[in-house]
Design a protein around this motif. Structure first.
Motif, PDB file in Angstrom:
ATOM      1  N   VAL A 121       0.838  -1.204   0.000  1.00 28.77           N
ATOM      2  CA  VAL A 121       0.000   0.000   0.000  1.00 28.77           C
ATOM      3  C   VAL A 121       0.874   1.256   0.000  1.00 28.77           C
ATOM      4  O   VAL A 121       0.607   2.214  -0.722  1.00 28.77           O
ATOM      5  CB  VAL A 121      -0.960  -0.012   1.209  1.00 28.77           C
ATOM      6  N   ASP A 122       1.940   1.257   0.794  1.00 30.13           N
ATOM      7  CA  ASP A 122       2.843   2.410   0.833  1.00 30.13           C
ATOM      8  C   ASP A 122       3.546   2.616  -0.509  1.00 30.13           C
ATOM      9  O   ASP A 122       3.757   3.759  -0.936  1.00 30.13           O
ATOM     10  CB  ASP A 122       3.887   2.231   1.933  1.00 30.13           C
ATOM     11  N   ALA A 123       3.910   1.522  -1.167  1.00 28.87           N
ATOM     12  CA  ALA A 123       4.581   1.631  -2.468  1.00 28.87           C
ATOM     13  C   ALA A 123       3.634   2.146  -3.541  1.00 28.87           C
ATOM     14  O   ALA A 123       4.078   2.701  -4.555  1.00 28.87           O
ATOM     15  CB  ALA A 123       5.145   0.273  -2.880  1.00 28.87           C
ATOM     16  N   ASP A 124       2.325   1.980  -3.327  1.00 29.84           N
ATOM     17  CA  ASP A 124       1.292   2.479  -4.240  1.00 29.84           C
ATOM     18  C   ASP A 124       1.451   1.910  -5.646  1.00 29.84           C
ATOM     19  O   ASP A 124       1.177   2.590  -6.639  1.00 29.84           O
ATOM     20  CB  ASP A 124       1.314   4.008  -4.268  1.00 29.84           C
ATOM     21  N   THR A 125       1.872   0.669  -5.736  1.00 30.96           N
ATOM     22  CA  THR A 125       2.076   0.059  -7.048  1.00 30.96           C
ATOM     23  C   THR A 125       0.763  -0.119  -7.805  1.00 30.96           C
ATOM     24  O   THR A 125       0.739  -0.098  -9.036  1.00 30.96           O
ATOM     25  CB  THR A 125       2.769  -1.304  -6.908  1.00 30.96           C
ATOM     26  N   HIS A 126      -0.340  -0.273  -7.092  1.00 28.64           N
ATOM     27  CA  HIS A 126      -1.598  -0.570  -7.770  1.00 28.64           C
ATOM     28  C   HIS A 126      -2.260   0.663  -8.378  1.00 28.64           C
ATOM     29  O   HIS A 126      -3.179   0.524  -9.189  1.00 28.64           O
ATOM     30  CB  HIS A 126      -2.533  -1.322  -6.821  1.00 28.64           C
ATOM     31  N   GLN A 183      -2.783   8.461   5.109  1.00 29.75           N
ATOM     32  CA  GLN A 183      -3.402   8.191   6.411  1.00 29.75           C
ATOM     33  C   GLN A 183      -4.706   7.414   6.236  1.00 29.75           C
ATOM     34  O   GLN A 183      -4.961   6.430   6.945  1.00 29.75           O
ATOM     35  CB  GLN A 183      -3.666   9.520   7.121  1.00 29.75           C
ATOM     36  N   LEU A 184      -5.538   7.833   5.292  1.00 27.38           N
ATOM     37  CA  LEU A 184      -6.818   7.164   5.074  1.00 27.38           C
ATOM     38  C   LEU A 184      -6.631   5.768   4.500  1.00 27.38           C
ATOM     39  O   LEU A 184      -7.364   4.838   4.852  1.00 27.38           O
ATOM     40  CB  LEU A 184      -7.702   8.004   4.156  1.00 27.38           C
ATOM     41  N   ARG A 185      -5.668   5.604   3.629  1.00 24.62           N
ATOM     42  CA  ARG A 185      -5.424   4.258   3.089  1.00 24.62           C
ATOM     43  C   ARG A 185      -5.044   3.288   4.201  1.00 24.62           C
ATOM     44  O   ARG A 185      -5.483   2.132   4.205  1.00 24.62           O
ATOM     45  CB  ARG A 185      -4.320   4.311   2.029  1.00 24.62           C
ATOM     46  N   HIS A 186      -4.261   3.756   5.147  1.00 27.22           N
ATOM     47  CA  HIS A 186      -3.881   2.877   6.254  1.00 27.22           C
ATOM     48  C   HIS A 186      -5.071   2.621   7.177  1.00 27.22           C
ATOM     49  O   HIS A 186      -5.169   1.536   7.770  1.00 27.22           O
ATOM     50  CB  HIS A 186      -2.688   3.451   7.014  1.00 27.22           C
ATOM     51  N   ARG A 187      -5.953   3.584   7.298  1.00 27.56           N
ATOM     52  CA  ARG A 187      -7.162   3.380   8.099  1.00 27.56           C
ATOM     53  C   ARG A 187      -7.990   2.232   7.507  1.00 27.56           C
ATOM     54  O   ARG A 187      -8.416   1.317   8.219  1.00 27.56           O
ATOM     55  CB  ARG A 187      -7.979   4.670   8.141  1.00 27.56           C
ATOM     56  N   TYR A 188      -8.190   2.276   6.193  1.00 22.74           N
ATOM     57  CA  TYR A 188      -9.019   1.251   5.561  1.00 22.74           C
ATOM     58  C   TYR A 188      -8.257  -0.068   5.397  1.00 22.74           C
ATOM     59  O   TYR A 188      -8.875  -1.142   5.399  1.00 22.74           O
ATOM     60  CB  TYR A 188      -9.571   1.780   4.238  1.00 22.74           C
ATOM     61  N   PRO A 200      -7.667  -0.739  17.183  1.00 25.40           N
ATOM     62  CA  PRO A 200      -8.119   0.628  16.857  1.00 25.40           C
ATOM     63  C   PRO A 200      -7.657   1.027  15.461  1.00 25.40           C
ATOM     64  O   PRO A 200      -6.540   0.687  15.034  1.00 25.40           O
ATOM     65  CB  PRO A 200      -7.450   1.482  17.938  1.00 25.40           C
ATOM     66  N   LEU A 201      -8.501   1.726  14.739  1.00 26.70           N
ATOM     67  CA  LEU A 201      -8.158   2.156  13.389  1.00 26.70           C
ATOM     68  C   LEU A 201      -7.189   3.335  13.442  1.00 26.70           C
ATOM     69  O   LEU A 201      -7.371   4.255  14.239  1.00 26.70           O
ATOM     70  CB  LEU A 201      -9.411   2.573  12.626  1.00 26.70           C
ATOM     71  N   PRO A 202      -6.162   3.329  12.580  1.00 29.24           N
ATOM     72  CA  PRO A 202      -5.235   4.470  12.559  1.00 29.24           C
ATOM     73  C   PRO A 202      -5.867   5.676  11.883  1.00 29.24           C
ATOM     74  O   PRO A 202      -6.615   5.553  10.924  1.00 29.24           O
ATOM     75  CB  PRO A 202      -4.060   3.934  11.725  1.00 29.24           C
TER      76      PRO A 202
END
Length: 213
Positions: free
Chosen positions: A98-103, A172-177, A193-195
């Motif tokens: 997700v952090d690499a955002d390859t998709h 931040q939102l991507r990590h939440r989901y 807990p959700l980040p």
């Protein structure tokens, strides 16, 4: 052993290349049909400097996707080599992808250029590793059995589609989901807990303001 410092010209070329790739990723994930001149303008380099490195748009798209696959492969190899807790290895793999955002590249660029043999080989390696990472988590009994490798691939694309505010807020939102996704994938269930805070109505409405896209 430390590598020798690059000459001024080589260092400038390396900087230009990084600027070009960053600009190309931003331009083409936003608009795959954008001209290559838009990349040069965003990167702040002359079009001739861009063409010296990348003869055309197709070459640039191939490079972007190859770099994305390289990041994916590195995260998957790390997960397979991790001797620790199987769930932690799988969750870390998900977070790093997700952090690499390859998709984001997959969503925007799939089918827009002709892949090279090098790309086919890298894609095959990435696919094989995805199967292995999934199999490792499944065999350890930490991943729900009705989830497939293809499910996970589409979950990555769904997370990559989350874009709100600036880069930091989007991350931040991507990590939440992602936290919600991981809770739904894990056996036994783990409700942490959700980040990060949820999106505000003002953030969602702001997308409709002229020039916000």
């Amino acid at each position: 052993m430390t590598s020798a410092p690059m000459s001024g010209r080589k260092a400038q070329a390396a900087r230009n290349d990084e600027l070009i790739l960053q600009a190309a990723r931003a331009v083409f994930t936003a608009d795959p049909g954008a001209p290559i001149a838009s990349v040069a303008e965003r990167a702040g380099v002359g079009i001739s400097a861009l063409y010296r490195r990348y003869p055309g748009k197709e070459t640039l798209l191939q490079k972007l996707c190859f770099d994305g696959l390289t990041l994916y492969i590195a995260a998957a190899e790390k997960a397979m080599a991790d001797p620790g807790d199987p769930w932690d290895a799988f969750a870390t793999y998900m977070r790093e992808i997700v952090d690499a955002d390859t998709h984001s590249l997959t969503i925007a660029l799939a089918g827009t250029f002709q892949p090279t043999e090098e790309l086919f080989q890298a894609a095959t390696r990435a696919s094989d590793l995805a199967i292995q990472v999934h199999g490792k988590a499944s065999a350890a009994g930490v991943l729900r059995p009705d989830i497939t490798v293809s499910d996970v691939a589409l979950l990555f694309e769904q997370l990559a589609s989350v874009k709100l505010g600036d880069h930091g807020r989007t991350e931040q939102l991507r990590h939440r989901y992602l936290a919600l996704v991981l809770d739904s994938l894990r056996l036994p269930p783990d409700k942490r807990p959700l980040p990060g805070p949820p999106p505000e109505d003002t953030e969602l409405r702001a997308r409709w303001a002229p020039g916000s896209a």
